[in-house]
Design a protein around this motif. Structure first.
Motif, PDB file in Angstrom:
ATOM      1  N   ALA A 382       1.013  -1.133  -0.005  1.00 37.08           N
ATOM      2  CA  ALA A 382      -0.095  -0.020  -0.085  1.00 37.08           C
ATOM      3  C   ALA A 382       0.960   1.220  -0.136  1.00 37.08           C
ATOM      4  O   ALA A 382       0.444   2.325  -0.529  1.00 37.08           O
ATOM      5  CB  ALA A 382      -0.904  -0.004   1.182  1.00 37.08           C
ATOM      6  N   ILE A 383       2.076   1.317   0.730  1.00 41.44           N
ATOM      7  CA  ILE A 383       2.889   2.649   0.951  1.00 41.44           C
ATOM      8  C   ILE A 383       4.029   2.481  -0.012  1.00 41.44           C
ATOM      9  O   ILE A 383       4.826   3.650  -0.134  1.00 41.44           O
ATOM     10  CB  ILE A 383       3.137   2.611   2.310  1.00 41.44           C
ATOM     11  N   SER A 384       4.512   1.499  -0.446  1.00 42.08           N
ATOM     12  CA  SER A 384       5.807   1.247  -1.177  1.00 42.08           C
ATOM     13  C   SER A 384       5.737   0.989  -2.502  1.00 42.08           C
ATOM     14  O   SER A 384       5.173  -0.356  -2.975  1.00 42.08           O
ATOM     15  CB  SER A 384       6.611   0.321  -0.366  1.00 42.08           C
ATOM     16  N   ALA A 385       5.882   1.803  -3.598  1.00 44.90           N
ATOM     17  CA  ALA A 385       5.908   1.273  -4.843  1.00 44.90           C
ATOM     18  C   ALA A 385       6.756   0.472  -5.343  1.00 44.90           C
ATOM     19  O   ALA A 385       6.567  -0.518  -6.211  1.00 44.90           O
ATOM     20  CB  ALA A 385       6.236   2.646  -5.621  1.00 44.90           C
ATOM     21  N   ALA A 386       8.022   0.314  -4.551  1.00 45.40           N
ATOM     22  CA  ALA A 386       8.859  -0.904  -4.936  1.00 45.40           C
ATOM     23  C   ALA A 386       8.416  -2.176  -4.562  1.00 45.40           C
ATOM     24  O   ALA A 386       8.564  -3.117  -5.170  1.00 45.40           O
ATOM     25  CB  ALA A 386      10.379  -0.580  -4.043  1.00 45.40           C
ATOM     26  N   ALA A 387       7.757  -2.290  -3.322  1.00 43.96           N
ATOM     27  CA  ALA A 387       7.000  -3.394  -2.664  1.00 43.96           C
ATOM     28  C   ALA A 387       5.785  -3.810  -3.715  1.00 43.96           C
ATOM     29  O   ALA A 387       5.874  -5.033  -4.236  1.00 43.96           O
ATOM     30  CB  ALA A 387       6.677  -3.239  -1.249  1.00 43.96           C
ATOM     31  N   LEU A 389       5.714  -3.177  -6.952  1.00 47.18           N
ATOM     32  CA  LEU A 389       6.275  -3.665  -8.294  1.00 47.18           C
ATOM     33  C   LEU A 389       6.966  -5.226  -8.113  1.00 47.18           C
ATOM     34  O   LEU A 389       6.856  -5.930  -8.842  1.00 47.18           O
ATOM     35  CB  LEU A 389       7.346  -2.756  -8.414  1.00 47.18           C
ATOM     36  N   GLU A 390       7.801  -5.374  -6.956  1.00 50.65           N
ATOM     37  CA  GLU A 390       8.004  -6.447  -6.531  1.00 50.65           C
ATOM     38  C   GLU A 390       7.023  -7.792  -6.770  1.00 50.65           C
ATOM     39  O   GLU A 390       7.395  -8.813  -7.104  1.00 50.65           O
ATOM     40  CB  GLU A 390       8.890  -6.472  -5.366  1.00 50.65           C
ATOM     41  N   LYS A 391       5.839  -7.395  -6.148  1.00 51.36           N
ATOM     42  CA  LYS A 391       4.758  -8.476  -6.051  1.00 51.36           C
ATOM     43  C   LYS A 391       4.100  -8.293  -7.538  1.00 51.36           C
ATOM     44  O   LYS A 391       2.818  -9.071  -7.741  1.00 51.36           O
ATOM     45  CB  LYS A 391       3.902  -8.143  -5.016  1.00 51.36           C
ATOM     46  N   HIS A 392       4.432  -7.550  -8.614  1.00 49.52           N
ATOM     47  CA  HIS A 392       3.596  -7.529  -9.934  1.00 49.52           C
ATOM     48  C   HIS A 392       2.209  -6.999  -9.660  1.00 49.52           C
ATOM     49  O   HIS A 392       1.340  -7.450 -10.361  1.00 49.52           O
ATOM     50  CB  HIS A 392       3.823  -8.773 -10.625  1.00 49.52           C
ATOM     51  N   ILE A 393       2.036  -5.826  -8.834  1.00 52.97           N
ATOM     52  CA  ILE A 393       0.709  -5.418  -8.540  1.00 52.97           C
ATOM     53  C   ILE A 393       0.743  -3.997  -9.300  1.00 52.97           C
ATOM     54  O   ILE A 393       1.227  -3.127  -9.179  1.00 52.97           O
ATOM     55  CB  ILE A 393       0.651  -5.142  -6.811  1.00 52.97           C
ATOM     56  N   ALA A 394      -0.327  -4.468 -10.244  1.00 52.53           N
ATOM     57  CA  ALA A 394      -0.391  -3.235 -11.216  1.00 52.53           C
ATOM     58  C   ALA A 394      -1.770  -2.499 -10.733  1.00 52.53           C
ATOM     59  O   ALA A 394      -3.004  -2.920 -10.918  1.00 52.53           O
ATOM     60  CB  ALA A 394      -0.679  -3.583 -12.671  1.00 52.53           C
ATOM     61  N   SER A 395      -1.556  -1.334  -9.858  1.00 51.60           N
ATOM     62  CA  SER A 395      -2.742  -0.533  -9.328  1.00 51.60           C
ATOM     63  C   SER A 395      -2.392   0.633  -9.218  1.00 51.60           C
ATOM     64  O   SER A 395      -1.253   1.271  -8.991  1.00 51.60           O
ATOM     65  CB  SER A 395      -2.920  -1.204  -8.034  1.00 51.60           C
ATOM     66  N   PRO A 396      -3.557   1.861  -9.455  1.00 50.50           N
ATOM     67  CA  PRO A 396      -3.194   3.161  -9.108  1.00 50.50           C
ATOM     68  C   PRO A 396      -3.150   3.544  -7.652  1.00 50.50           C
ATOM     69  O   PRO A 396      -2.656   4.650  -7.296  1.00 50.50           O
ATOM     70  CB  PRO A 396      -4.277   3.977  -9.796  1.00 50.50           C
ATOM     71  N   VAL A 397      -3.307   2.438  -6.974  1.00 50.54           N
ATOM     72  CA  VAL A 397      -3.542   2.870  -5.344  1.00 50.54           C
ATOM     73  C   VAL A 397      -2.149   2.222  -4.699  1.00 50.54           C
ATOM     74  O   VAL A 397      -1.615   2.881  -3.899  1.00 50.54           O
ATOM     75  CB  VAL A 397      -4.727   2.000  -4.704  1.00 50.54           C
ATOM     76  N   ALA A 398      -1.884   1.066  -5.186  1.00 50.76           N
ATOM     77  CA  ALA A 398      -0.510   0.395  -4.621  1.00 50.76           C
ATOM     78  C   ALA A 398       0.619   1.253  -4.549  1.00 50.76           C
ATOM     79  O   ALA A 398       1.010   1.878  -5.588  1.00 50.76           O
ATOM     80  CB  ALA A 398      -0.141  -1.061  -5.328  1.00 50.76           C
ATOM     81  N   GLY A 399       1.301   1.355  -3.343  1.00 47.29           N
ATOM     82  CA  GLY A 399       2.237   2.121  -3.394  1.00 47.29           C
ATOM     83  C   GLY A 399       2.005   3.568  -3.212  1.00 47.29           C
ATOM     84  O   GLY A 399       3.222   4.579  -2.799  1.00 47.29           O
ATOM     85  N   GLN A 400       0.881   4.101  -3.322  1.00 46.85           N
ATOM     86  CA  GLN A 400       0.424   5.405  -3.395  1.00 46.85           C
ATOM     87  C   GLN A 400      -0.831   5.931  -2.421  1.00 46.85           C
ATOM     88  O   GLN A 400      -1.160   6.928  -2.585  1.00 46.85           O
ATOM     89  CB  GLN A 400       0.231   5.919  -4.829  1.00 46.85           C
ATOM     90  N   ALA A 401      -1.097   4.998  -1.611  1.00 44.73           N
ATOM     91  CA  ALA A 401      -2.283   5.200  -0.725  1.00 44.73           C
ATOM     92  C   ALA A 401      -2.049   6.289   0.050  1.00 44.73           C
ATOM     93  O   ALA A 401      -1.197   6.863   0.815  1.00 44.73           O
ATOM     94  CB  ALA A 401      -2.203   3.775   0.220  1.00 44.73           C
ATOM     95  N   ASP A 402      -3.277   7.187   0.059  1.00 42.38           N
ATOM     96  CA  ASP A 402      -3.544   8.377   1.191  1.00 42.38           C
ATOM     97  C   ASP A 402      -4.136   7.599   2.332  1.00 42.38           C
ATOM     98  O   ASP A 402      -4.229   8.406   3.289  1.00 42.38           O
ATOM     99  CB  ASP A 402      -4.360   9.447   0.270  1.00 42.38           C
TER     100      ASP A 402
END
Length: 467
Positions: A382-387, A389-402
């Protein structure tokens, strides 16, 4: 450069190995973190040194504070390269010739000018330049070069966490820029609770209404040497009566915010959620924290860590909507909402993942509005774009959560306390979904946290109450 500099070791040049004209250099990019470190180590809190606004107005101090980092680079060259380990620094004479700004890359270059055989002393010319080649520092350094050869492993520098709570500072600035909000302080019968009310009043956030036993309130005020004679007071006999009186004032629109004093949370919330005479609306009442973590690029909203113990799907939908509405108050037009679970895939044996998937579908169908939802997502995704990406999660929320929506109160409570006690975060909390925002403070909360929570409630009140 000796080969040892490239293989994890540092190696000196003895006095006998040195020759006039030898040179060495180090570079460093100046950051705000450098300034904060300098202020922390030295105790220098001169605004001209630690605040960019004042520093820009006072270029003399701007040169001095950044010049100290240039002088530090010179020392680093002496200690690691020329002459290197075993060197004794004897003195320096430096002039700061040009301002250094955050973002500049400073290169310190030392050139051996003179050798003195008697004690092994050396004189070196020192020049620090910026990325444009401008000389920002010049002068000389005197050192005693080592006589013996020394080769040592390069020691890894310790991790040092230095951060500012810029999000909370912005929150206080914004809340302090409007009309004070009439606030019921419920049972402030200890020094911490009354001090919080006084601080919020002094900051221009609130007009307090003190609700509690008048005799006790007067005694606490005397203890604090505070004058509360101009404040409205509602005399009550105990905490239960104070909670009931505060809720009655809110129902009558005589106060627009309630702030918990020295009473148990369940006593206040029992009055707030009462079916008859409480402050319920059509929404589920929930709690949200606005969390400012040092070194994290944006504040985070976390819900619910204080009210709903094990919410079901319908309750979670309101919890999410309450948090989205709060994000709008804070100026986040389309908040990204991460529905947290232990994993990022739907698992029929894990109810949190099923709820997360259902909440996302509810948002798609317009049952939850104003935000962008995704889940289930693990905290790191939820908070790390690198994490993500590592899990291959394509989402406009993942890594960028408010907004982080936890599965239950236990998870939320543990998460917010981990962030505050281990990561140095400040968490401002407020109850949402009632007729007025309610500030729930804890005995462990710092004055800064209490003030920030009050500021958050004030902003909500201004945004939701009639003008």
């Amino acid at each position: 450069m000796p080969d040892s500099m490239l293989d994890g070791f540092i190696e000196n040049r003895t006095f006998d190995e040195l020759s006039v004209g030898d040179t060495a250099s180090l570079s460093h990019r100046v950051t705000q973190r450098d300034i904060d470190l300098f202020a922390t180590v030295t105790g220098d809190v001169n605004p001209a040194h630690v605040d960019l606004v004042y520093a820009a107005e006072d270029m003399f101090h701007h040169v001095i504070i950044h010049g100290m980092w240039g002088a530090g680079l010179i020392s680093a060259v002496l200690g690691t390269k020329l002459p290197g380990p075993g060197t004794i620094y004897l003195g320096q004479a430096l002039r700061f010739r040009h301002p250094v700004a955050i973002g500049d890359t400073i290169t310190a270059t030392l050139t051996l000018r003179e050798k003195r055989t008697e004690k092994g002393d050396v004189m070196l010319d020192c020049v620090c330049t910026n990325q444009a080649g401008q000389v920002v520092i010049s002068g000389t350094a005197e050192a005693r070069a080592p006589r013996d050869k020394i080769r040592r492993p390069r020691i890894a520098l310790p991790e040092i966490r230095v951060g500012r709570h810029e999000g909370m500072r912005a929150l206080l600035d914004r809340a302090g820029g409007g009309k004070p909000v009439t606030t019921g302080i419920v049972h402030p019968v200890d020094a911490a609770a009354l001090s919080a009310a006084l601080a919020a009043t002094q900051a221009g956030l609130i007009v307090p209404v003190l609700i509690g036993p008048a005799v006790t309130l007067a005694a606490v005020a005397r203890e604090l040497s505070a004058d509360i004679s101009s404040f409205r007071m509602v005399d009550t006999v105990d905490a239960v009566a104070s909670a009931a009186a505060g809720v009655s004032l809110a129902r009558a629109a005589e106060v627009a915010v309630l702030m918990k004093g020295d009473l148990h949370t369940d006593v206040l919330m029992h009055a707030v959620v009462a079916t008859n005479g409480g402050l319920r609306t059509t929404r589920q009442i929930s709690h949200a924290y606005l969390i400012d973590v040092p070194d994290f690029p944006r504040p985070l909203l976390l819900t619910d860590a204080a009210i709903n113990i094990a919410p079901g799907l319908i309750e979670k939908a309101d919890i999410v909507q309450n948090a989205i509405d709060l994000a709008h108050v804070l100026g986040i037009a389309k908040p990204r909402v991460a529905i947290l679970a232990a994993v990022e895939t739907v698992n029929p044996r894990m109810q949190a993942t099923l709820d997360a998937a259902a909440l996302c579908k509810m948002a798609e169908r317009g049952q939850i509005t104003g935000g962008l939802l995704d889940g289930p997502l693990a905290f790191d995704n939820a908070i790390s774009a690198a994490a993500a990406l590592e899990k291959h999660i394509a989402s406009p929320v993942a890594g960028q959560a408010d907004i982080l929506v936890v599965p239950d109160l236990e998870a939320g409570n543990m998460l917010v306390k981990q962030l505050t006690f281990l990561s140095g975060a400040v968490a401002a909390g407020v109850v949402l979904g009632a007729r007025v925002p309610v500030v729930l403070t804890s005995r462990a909360d710092s004055p800064a946290t209490r003030l920030a929570s009050c500021a958050l409630a004030v902003l909500i009140s201004r945004a939701t109450q009639p003008a």
